[in-house]
Design a protein around this motif. Structure first.
Motif, mmCIF file in Angstrom:
data_model
loop_
_atom_site.group_PDB
_atom_site.id
_atom_site.type_symbol
_atom_site.label_atom_id
_atom_site.label_comp_id
_atom_site.label_asym_id
_atom_site.label_seq_id
_atom_site.Cartn_x
_atom_site.Cartn_y
_atom_site.Cartn_z
ATOM 1 N N LEU A 26 29.978 25.018 55.213
ATOM 2 C CA LEU A 26 29.388 25.237 56.467
ATOM 3 C C LEU A 26 28.076 25.514 56.737
ATOM 4 C CD1 LEU A 26 31.621 27.759 58.753
ATOM 5 C CD2 LEU A 26 28.832 27.995 58.832
ATOM 6 N N LEU A 27 27.150 26.257 55.921
ATOM 7 C CA LEU A 27 25.973 26.609 56.186
ATOM 8 C C LEU A 27 25.009 25.098 55.919
ATOM 9 C CD1 LEU A 27 25.534 30.002 54.446
ATOM 10 C CD2 LEU A 27 25.570 29.377 56.854
ATOM 11 N N ALA A 28 25.654 24.320 54.953
ATOM 12 C CA ALA A 28 24.878 23.062 54.634
ATOM 13 C C ALA A 28 25.046 22.171 55.966
ATOM 14 C CB ALA A 28 25.346 22.484 53.580
ATOM 15 N N PHE A 29 25.794 22.253 56.896
ATOM 16 C CA PHE A 29 25.845 21.387 57.928
ATOM 17 C C PHE A 29 25.612 22.231 59.352
ATOM 18 C CE2 PHE A 29 28.479 19.205 54.799
ATOM 19 C CZ PHE A 29 28.060 17.732 55.276
ATOM 20 N N ALA A 30 25.630 23.519 59.324
ATOM 21 C CA ALA A 30 25.388 24.137 60.471
ATOM 22 C C ALA A 30 23.960 23.975 61.222
ATOM 23 C CB ALA A 30 25.589 25.785 60.311
ATOM 24 N N PRO A 31 23.669 24.226 62.064
ATOM 25 C CA PRO A 31 22.237 24.298 62.773
ATOM 26 C C PRO A 31 21.355 25.194 61.879
ATOM 27 C CG PRO A 31 23.631 24.836 64.493
ATOM 28 C CD PRO A 31 24.495 24.455 63.444
ATOM 29 N N ILE A 32 20.150 25.069 61.915
ATOM 30 C CA ILE A 32 19.182 26.028 61.225
ATOM 31 C C ILE A 32 19.363 26.331 59.662
ATOM 32 C CG2 ILE A 32 18.006 28.276 61.547
ATOM 33 C CD1 ILE A 32 17.915 26.555 64.177
ATOM 34 N N PHE A 33 20.529 26.738 59.597
ATOM 35 C CA PHE A 33 20.847 27.131 58.118
ATOM 36 C C PHE A 33 20.722 25.708 57.071
ATOM 37 C CE2 PHE A 33 22.752 30.521 60.504
ATOM 38 C CZ PHE A 33 21.957 31.601 60.033
ATOM 39 N N GLY A 34 21.445 24.743 57.731
ATOM 40 C CA GLY A 34 21.234 23.374 56.962
ATOM 41 C C GLY A 34 20.022 22.793 56.938
ATOM 42 N N ASP A 35 19.088 23.276 57.523
ATOM 43 C CA ASP A 35 17.572 22.680 57.681
ATOM 44 C C ASP A 35 17.205 22.432 56.145
ATOM 45 O OD1 ASP A 35 14.506 22.416 58.537
ATOM 46 O OD2 ASP A 35 15.738 21.392 59.832
ATOM 47 N N ALA A 36 16.334 21.503 55.984
ATOM 48 C CA ALA A 36 15.630 21.217 54.720
ATOM 49 C C ALA A 36 14.512 22.474 54.438
ATOM 50 C CB ALA A 36 15.035 19.950 54.610
ATOM 51 N N THR A 37 14.239 22.892 55.513
ATOM 52 C CA THR A 37 12.904 23.920 55.353
ATOM 53 C C THR A 37 13.821 25.299 54.831
ATOM 54 O OG1 THR A 37 13.355 24.663 57.730
ATOM 55 C CG2 THR A 37 11.625 22.985 57.168
ATOM 56 N N VAL A 38 14.937 25.478 54.970
ATOM 57 C CA VAL A 38 15.698 26.705 54.459
ATOM 58 C C VAL A 38 15.968 26.676 52.913
ATOM 59 C CG1 VAL A 38 17.628 28.088 54.659
ATOM 60 C CG2 VAL A 38 16.853 27.093 56.564
ATOM 61 N N GLY A 82 34.745 23.266 55.722
ATOM 62 C CA GLY A 82 33.503 24.165 55.991
ATOM 63 C C GLY A 82 32.597 23.124 56.749
ATOM 64 N N ALA A 83 32.607 21.652 56.233
ATOM 65 C CA ALA A 83 31.638 20.736 56.827
ATOM 66 C C ALA A 83 32.143 20.480 58.232
ATOM 67 C CB ALA A 83 31.856 19.448 55.980
ATOM 68 N N MET A 84 33.364 20.618 58.426
ATOM 69 C CA MET A 84 34.033 20.304 59.745
ATOM 70 C C MET A 84 33.701 21.397 60.719
ATOM 71 S SD MET A 84 37.774 20.283 61.267
ATOM 72 C CE MET A 84 37.843 21.988 61.052
ATOM 73 N N LEU A 85 33.540 22.736 60.286
ATOM 74 C CA LEU A 85 33.090 23.580 61.253
ATOM 75 C C LEU A 85 31.548 23.752 61.207
ATOM 76 C CD1 LEU A 85 34.942 26.545 59.466
ATOM 77 C CD2 LEU A 85 35.595 25.643 61.616
ATOM 78 N N GLY A 86 30.962 23.429 60.250
ATOM 79 C CA GLY A 86 29.481 23.316 60.417
ATOM 80 C C GLY A 86 29.007 22.170 61.547
ATOM 81 N N ILE A 87 29.657 21.045 61.293
ATOM 82 C CA ILE A 87 29.415 19.670 62.443
ATOM 83 C C ILE A 87 29.667 20.353 63.845
ATOM 84 C CG2 ILE A 87 30.241 17.653 62.932
ATOM 85 C CD1 ILE A 87 30.377 17.108 59.963
ATOM 86 N N GLY A 88 30.963 21.067 64.107
ATOM 87 C CA GLY A 88 31.100 21.537 65.149
ATOM 88 C C GLY A 88 30.121 22.367 65.871
ATOM 89 N N VAL A 172 37.508 16.031 65.884
ATOM 90 C CA VAL A 172 36.208 16.389 65.817
ATOM 91 C C VAL A 172 35.280 14.955 65.971
ATOM 92 C CG1 VAL A 172 34.453 16.871 64.288
ATOM 93 C CG2 VAL A 172 36.852 18.457 64.196
ATOM 94 N N ALA A 173 35.897 13.967 65.494
ATOM 95 C CA ALA A 173 35.089 12.649 65.771
ATOM 96 C C ALA A 173 35.159 12.218 67.279
ATOM 97 C CB ALA A 173 35.745 11.628 64.962
ATOM 98 N N TYR A 174 36.078 12.409 67.856
ATOM 99 C CA TYR A 174 36.305 12.141 69.174
ATOM 100 C C TYR A 174 35.411 12.981 70.180
ATOM 101 C CZ TYR A 174 40.260 9.240 68.193
ATOM 102 O OH TYR A 174 41.529 8.344 67.775
ATOM 103 N N HIS A 175 35.372 14.326 69.880
ATOM 104 C CA HIS A 175 34.485 15.296 70.432
ATOM 105 C C HIS A 175 32.960 14.853 70.421
ATOM 106 C CE1 HIS A 175 37.954 17.830 71.458
ATOM 107 N NE2 HIS A 175 37.222 18.467 72.210
#
Length: 260
Positions: A26-38, A82-88, A172-175
């Motif tokens: 989830l953190l790998a795909f979530a905004p901010i936390f998944g950024d390469a700077t973290v 977790g990836a699905m939740l992070g992408i959402g 998720v893909a349709y959204h």
């Protein structure tokens, strides 16, 4: 004593591993936390803390051997959830970045390219600015605090050992389509206004062919784009809140549908 302690540690690590795998994805795909700077250490530390907090809501199945192929499959299932939740959660921030790209391409601001040594790519300054605004709004609206609640609810909807079905992945893909639609709607005033300015300069060229339309039009369109962006900047928080609420509603609907 050591032989008796080993089964206890193995059972405890097995209980902690499933929440950790899901939260780490989830953190790998979530905004901010998944950024390469973290840094990876920070991401792993946050995932461990959230995994310990989520232990009461994530009972581990006792029938799975941690060193079997079934354990590998269950781990991949946790990564997929977790990836699905992070992408959402990523939808709202991505919308602002696409809005910045569309606005820059229509107002000649795309000429200002910046080299990003961290991500190894180049992007226009307006897209980076929109991404930074999205990061600030992410923390301003306390979306990061909702991660713990989303993780706990996900273990209620998808217990460890229960996988996603293809209908949920399709949802998720349709959204994902409304991300581009929302970005285009945000950029529509700037696109339409820039088109009117360019049409006006086209008529001026027909009336007075001696005008240097390229030198004059470039400066005017750029200045017009900056004015429009300054006007729209105050409306971005409300749009970001609506997009974040829609993403949370989508995740809540998926959890309730699966739970029901």
């Amino acid at each position: 004593m050591e032989l008796g302690l080993y089964p206890f540690l193995l059972a405890w690590l097995q209980t902690l591993w499933w929440p950790f795998a899901r939260i780490m994805a989830l953190l790998a795909f979530a905004p901010i936390f998944g950024d390469a700077t973290v840094p990876m250490r920070v991401r792993v530390s946050i995932a461990l803390v959230l995994a310990v907090v989520a232990l009461p809501a994530a009972p581990a199945p006792q029938h799975i051997d941690p060193f079997s192929l079934t354990a590998v499959v269950v781990t991949l299932e946790q990564v997929a959830i977790g990836a699905m939740l992070g992408i959402g959660l990523q939808f709202a921030t991505t919308t602002l970045s696409i809005f910045g790209f569309l606005s820059a391409s229509q107002t000649s601001l795309a000429m200002a390219m910046l080299n990003d040594p961290i991500h190894g790519s180049s992007s226009d300054a307006l897209s980076l600015l929109a991404g930074i605004v999205g990061m600030l709004l992410f923390f301003a609206f306390d979306v990061h605090l909702l991660l713990a609640g989303i993780v706990a609810s996900s273990f209620t909807a998808w217990p460890v050992g229960q996988a996603l079905d293809h209908l949920q992945l399709q949802t998720v893909a349709y959204h994902l389509g409304w991300v581009f639609a929302a970005a285009f709607l945000l950029a529509t005033p700037i696109i339409f206004g820039a088109m009117l300015v360019q049409l006006g300069f086209g008529f001026m060229t027909r009336i007075s062919p001696s005008l240097n339309i390229f030198a004059l039009g470039f400066s005017v369109v750029t200045l017009f784009g900056l004015v429009m962006l300054a006007y729209m900047l105050r409306h971005l928080p409300a749009h970001y809140r609506q997009m974040t609420q829609r993403s949370l509603d989508m995740l809540t609907q998926l959890m309730h549908t699966h739970g029901g």
